[in-house]
Design a protein around this motif. Sequence first.
Motif, PDB file in Angstrom:
ATOM      1  N   SER A 194       0.815  -1.231   0.000  1.00 48.08           N
ATOM      2  CA  SER A 194       0.000   0.000   0.000  1.00 48.08           C
ATOM      3  C   SER A 194       0.839   1.267   0.000  1.00 48.08           C
ATOM      4  CB  SER A 194      -0.906   0.030   1.229  1.00 48.08           C
ATOM      5  OG  SER A 194      -1.850  -0.992   1.165  1.00 48.08           O
ATOM      6  N   TYR A 195       1.934   1.269   0.758  1.00 44.47           N
ATOM      7  CA  TYR A 195       2.634   2.535   0.979  1.00 44.47           C
ATOM      8  C   TYR A 195       3.991   2.641   0.293  1.00 44.47           C
ATOM      9  CZ  TYR A 195      -1.023   3.359   4.344  1.00 44.47           C
ATOM     10  OH  TYR A 195      -2.243   3.548   4.920  1.00 44.47           O
ATOM     11  N   VAL A 196       4.550   1.534  -0.179  1.00 43.90           N
ATOM     12  CA  VAL A 196       5.844   1.607  -0.838  1.00 43.90           C
ATOM     13  C   VAL A 196       5.697   1.384  -2.342  1.00 43.90           C
ATOM     14  CG1 VAL A 196       8.161   0.608  -0.987  1.00 43.90           C
ATOM     15  CG2 VAL A 196       7.067   0.882   1.232  1.00 43.90           C
ATOM     16  N   GLN A 197       4.958   0.344  -2.731  1.00 44.90           N
ATOM     17  CA  GLN A 197       4.827   0.044  -4.152  1.00 44.90           C
ATOM     18  C   GLN A 197       3.892   1.023  -4.859  1.00 44.90           C
ATOM     19  OE1 GLN A 197       3.801  -4.106  -4.264  1.00 44.90           O
ATOM     20  NE2 GLN A 197       5.948  -4.727  -4.309  1.00 44.90           N
ATOM     21  N   GLU A 198       2.844   1.450  -4.185  1.00 49.35           N
ATOM     22  CA  GLU A 198       1.942   2.437  -4.771  1.00 49.35           C
ATOM     23  C   GLU A 198       2.479   3.829  -4.472  1.00 49.35           C
ATOM     24  OE1 GLU A 198      -2.009   1.910  -3.310  1.00 49.35           O
ATOM     25  OE2 GLU A 198      -2.121  -0.147  -4.012  1.00 49.35           O
ATOM     26  N   GLU A 199       2.283   4.748  -5.405  1.00 44.39           N
ATOM     27  CA  GLU A 199       2.738   6.116  -5.181  1.00 44.39           C
ATOM     28  C   GLU A 199       1.758   6.844  -4.271  1.00 44.39           C
ATOM     29  OE1 GLU A 199       3.788   8.498  -8.504  1.00 44.39           O
ATOM     30  OE2 GLU A 199       4.709   6.829  -9.561  1.00 44.39           O
ATOM     31  N   MET A 200       2.310   7.801  -3.545  1.00 36.18           N
ATOM     32  CA  MET A 200       1.461   8.634  -2.691  1.00 36.18           C
ATOM     33  C   MET A 200       0.557   9.475  -3.588  1.00 36.18           C
ATOM     34  SD  MET A 200       2.718  11.472   0.019  1.00 36.18           S
ATOM     35  CE  MET A 200       1.710  12.899   0.205  1.00 36.18           C
ATOM     36  N   PRO A 201      -0.712   9.582  -3.249  1.00 39.49           N
ATOM     37  CA  PRO A 201      -1.614  10.395  -4.081  1.00 39.49           C
ATOM     38  C   PRO A 201      -1.145  11.844  -4.111  1.00 39.49           C
ATOM     39  CG  PRO A 201      -2.682   9.769  -2.029  1.00 39.49           C
ATOM     40  CD  PRO A 201      -1.372   9.045  -2.081  1.00 39.49           C
ATOM     41  N   GLN A 202      -1.162  12.438  -5.305  1.00 36.72           N
ATOM     42  CA  GLN A 202      -0.722  13.819  -5.489  1.00 36.72           C
ATOM     43  C   GLN A 202      -1.929  14.752  -5.512  1.00 36.72           C
ATOM     44  OE1 GLN A 202       2.546  14.736  -5.645  1.00 36.72           O
ATOM     45  NE2 GLN A 202       2.974  12.597  -5.181  1.00 36.72           N
ATOM     46  N   PRO A 203      -1.792  15.900  -4.881  1.00 32.21           N
ATOM     47  CA  PRO A 203      -2.879  16.887  -4.965  1.00 32.21           C
ATOM     48  C   PRO A 203      -2.910  17.471  -6.379  1.00 32.21           C
ATOM     49  CG  PRO A 203      -1.010  17.810  -3.792  1.00 32.21           C
ATOM     50  CD  PRO A 203      -0.688  16.364  -4.052  1.00 32.21           C
ATOM     51  N   PRO A 204      -4.041  18.037  -6.769  1.00 30.34           N
ATOM     52  CA  PRO A 204      -4.123  18.631  -8.110  1.00 30.34           C
ATOM     53  C   PRO A 204      -3.174  19.814  -8.234  1.00 30.34           C
ATOM     54  CG  PRO A 204      -6.050  19.201  -6.812  1.00 30.34           C
ATOM     55  CD  PRO A 204      -5.257  18.217  -6.008  1.00 30.34           C
ATOM     56  N   PRO A 205      -2.740  20.144  -9.463  1.00 30.75           N
ATOM     57  CA  PRO A 205      -1.860  21.310  -9.669  1.00 30.75           C
ATOM     58  C   PRO A 205      -2.536  22.584  -9.173  1.00 30.75           C
ATOM     59  CG  PRO A 205      -2.104  20.031 -11.705  1.00 30.75           C
ATOM     60  CD  PRO A 205      -3.032  19.441 -10.694  1.00 30.75           C
TER      61      PRO A 205
END
Length: 151
Positions: free
Chosen positions: A123-134
Motif C-alpha cells: 500500500s505505501y511503498v509500491q503504490e505512489e502517494m496520491p498527489q494533490p491537483p496542480p
Amino acid sequence: RIYDLKKKNQELEKFKFVLDYKIKELKRQIEPRENEIADMRKQVEEMDLELEQYHKSNSALDLMIGDLRLKMDGMQKEITHQKGVISTVSEYVSRFRRDLQASSRHLDDYKQLKVSVRGLYKSYVQEEMPQPPPPGEAGNQGSSSEGGEME
C-alpha cells in the motif's frame, strides 16, 4: 476775453498737474499689484508642474498596486495549493499510522504480522502517494478527486 482764456488755461494747467500727479500715484499703487500678480502667475505655473508630477506618480503607484494585487492573487492560489498538499500528506500519514497501529496488534503472531507488513509495503511503498491537483486546478476539482485518490 484773452485774459479769461489765459486764466482758464492756467486753471486747466493746474488740473493737468494735479491729474498727472494722481495718475503717477495710482501707477505707483498699481505697480506692486502687477508684481504680485506676476509672482502669483509664476507660483501657479510651479504648482501646475508639481500637480503633473503628482499625477505621474499617482499613475505609477496605480500600476504598482495592480502588480502587487496580481502577485497577491498568485500567492493566495499558491497558499491554497500548499494547504491542499498539506492536507493530502496529513491524511496519508494519518492513514499510514492507523494501518501501522493495526499491524502492531499482530506482534504476537508472526504469520499475521508478515501478511500485515506485506500489505503495508504494497500500500505505501509500491503504490505512489496520491498527489494533490496542480495549483490551477485546486479550486475547480474540490475534494472529490483527492478523496478518490486516497482510498
